[in-house]
Design an enzyme around this catalytic site. Structure first.
Site, mmCIF file in Angstrom:
data_model
loop_
_atom_site.group_PDB
_atom_site.id
_atom_site.type_symbol
_atom_site.label_atom_id
_atom_site.label_comp_id
_atom_site.label_asym_id
_atom_site.label_seq_id
_atom_site.Cartn_x
_atom_site.Cartn_y
_atom_site.Cartn_z
ATOM 1 N N LYS A 1 32.256 121.390 -78.232
ATOM 2 C CA LYS A 1 32.334 121.935 -76.467
ATOM 3 C C LYS A 1 33.298 121.902 -76.181
ATOM 4 O O LYS A 1 33.702 120.770 -75.400
ATOM 5 C CB LYS A 1 31.076 121.921 -75.659
ATOM 6 C CG LYS A 1 30.727 122.222 -74.226
ATOM 7 C CD LYS A 1 29.780 122.053 -73.599
ATOM 8 C CE LYS A 1 29.647 122.871 -72.348
ATOM 9 N NZ LYS A 1 27.944 122.362 -70.881
ATOM 10 N N LYS B 1 30.427 125.397 -78.940
ATOM 11 C CA LYS B 1 30.990 126.297 -77.168
ATOM 12 C C LYS B 1 31.779 127.391 -77.002
ATOM 13 O O LYS B 1 33.141 125.334 -76.916
ATOM 14 C CB LYS B 1 29.670 126.040 -77.030
ATOM 15 C CG LYS B 1 29.520 126.673 -74.983
ATOM 16 C CD LYS B 1 28.565 125.799 -74.655
ATOM 17 C CE LYS B 1 28.466 126.308 -73.190
ATOM 18 N NZ LYS B 1 27.670 125.114 -72.097
HETATM 19 C C1 PBG Z 1 26.853 122.268 -68.162
HETATM 20 C C2 PBG Z 1 26.891 123.600 -69.300
HETATM 21 C C3 PBG Z 1 27.385 124.870 -69.319
HETATM 22 C C4 PBG Z 1 27.013 125.810 -69.995
HETATM 23 C C5 PBG Z 1 25.770 125.188 -70.681
HETATM 24 N N1 PBG Z 1 25.575 124.127 -69.765
HETATM 25 C C6 PBG Z 1 28.793 124.615 -68.504
HETATM 26 C C7 PBG Z 1 29.622 123.892 -68.322
HETATM 27 O O1 PBG Z 1 29.631 123.225 -69.121
HETATM 28 O O2 PBG Z 1 30.038 123.521 -66.726
HETATM 29 C C8 PBG Z 1 27.365 127.192 -69.714
HETATM 30 C C9 PBG Z 1 27.380 128.281 -70.810
HETATM 31 C C10 PBG Z 1 28.065 129.443 -70.067
HETATM 32 O O3 PBG Z 1 28.805 129.282 -69.123
HETATM 33 O O4 PBG Z 1 26.969 130.477 -70.567
HETATM 34 N N2 PBG Z 1 26.093 121.354 -69.196
#
Ligand code: PBG
Length: 331
Positions: free
Chosen positions: A199, A254
């Site tokens: 991520k 991601k």
């Molecule tokens: C946070 C989380 C995020 C997303 C999923 N879980 C955002 C972040 O890390 O700030 C992002 C998903 C998206 O942008 O569609 N735990």
């Protein structure tokens, strides 16, 4: 004699629809899709999200109807994210309230739409007053081990509600192993873990932070001290290797499209099913361009989903899951 032009003509096999269909190497079906949804308190309530046209936050009763529709279209998994309107706190106590919004949504879905697989996000950002995924010290640094203790409570709460997958998206070190052990000790050995392993600290999460309501709390702070630097892929492979070792059932990359190289590499290096998340900013770009008449939303969405499959994704989280499923079913 090795065939080359003009004996060999690659276009011969592309001439007719049936040969093109016959040679297509990759398939895409609704069963590959995971639908991320935003849940809110209330009854018969929906709220639009300005930066995500066509996506709505919805109350649990509305969600049940939509989940039924998703299942009827062959989308068998949804990922839940909460929009918390109550008080947010430094220690995110609401994240492990057994009667909180997410555990109630899980119980209701499992009761009323048993065919749908339910995945919950394990991270504290919707619940913290500072909008970070973990607890912070007095300097604002995100505390690792203290955060894991809360993530364990959150995971156990979701497991007790009957969730199929917990999906830790927080990027703390060691959380997959710690959560696996805690789940097993509590008897939840069937609860699966979908690890957000690779991520990245991406700028494409903006609309999501509006949707869960963490943007304002986060302010100008970043998540750079725990999410991956987007210049790195070796580091991403190390994260995946650790999550495999710690007991992840499935890995995730991601965001999606800007990270197809990572996805392809994860797929080839690890013998695990891999999911990819087409995140909010990717979805917003498609929607914005098509609202201007510059791109065809339907064709471009389906092309991106096929690209994820080609790169090796077993499952794709996309806000366009229902649209895509309808089209894939010829509706
Ligand atoms: C946070 C989380 C995020 C997303 C999923 N879980 C955002 C972040 O890390 O700030 C992002 C998903 C998206 O942008 O569609 N735990």
């Amino acid at each position: 004699m090795s065939a080359t032009y003009p004996t060999l003509r690659m276009r011969r096999m592309r001439r007719d629809a049936f040969t093109r269909a016959m040679m297509r190497e990759t398939s895409l079906s609704a069963a590959n899709l995971i639908w991320p949804v935003f849940v809110v308190e209330g009854e018969q309530r929906t709220m639009e999200i300005a930066s995500m046209p066509g996506v709505e936050r919805m109350s649990i009763d509305v969600l049940v109807d939509r989940a039924r529709e998703a299942a009827s279209l062959g989308v068998f998994a949804i990922a839940l994210f909460p929009y918390i309107e109550g008080e947010k706190t430094p220690y995110a106590e609401e994240a492990h309230n057994a009667n909180g919004l997410i555990p109630r949504a899980v119980r209701t879905l499992k009761e009323q739409v048993p065919s749908i697989g339910v995945i919950t996000d394990v991270a504290l950002d919707p619940y913290t007053s500072h909008g970070q995924d973990g607890l912070i010290d007095e300097t604002g640094y995100i505390l690792n081990d203290e955060t894991i203790a809360v993530l364990i409570q959150q995971s156990l709460t979701h497991a007790a509600a009957g969730v199929d997958f917990v999906a830790p998206s927080d990027m703390m070190d060691g959380r997959i192993g710690a959560i696996r052990q805690a789940l097993d000790e509590a008897g939840f050995f069937q609860t699966k873990i979908l690890a957000y392993s690779a991520k990245f600290a991406s700028n494409f999460y903006g609309p999501f932070r509006d949707a869960v309501g963490s943007a304002a709390n986060l302010g100008v702070s970043t998540k750079d001290t725990y999410q991956l630097d987007f210049g790195n892929s070796i580091e991403a492979m190390r994260e995946c290797a650790l999550d495999v070792e710690e007991g992840a059932d499935m890995l995730m990359v991601k965001p999606g499209l800007p990270y197809l190289d990572i996805l392809a590499r994860v797929k080839s290096e690890f013998k695990l099913p891999v999911a990819v998340y087409q995140v909010s900013g990717e979805f917003a770009m498609l929607k914005a361009a098509s609202a201007n008449g510059w791109l065809d939303y339907k064709k471009c969405l389906l092309e991106t989903l096929m690209a994820f499959r080609r790169a090796g994704a077993s499952a794709i989280l996309t806000y366009g899951a229902i649209d895509a499923a309808r089209w894939l079913n010829g509706k």
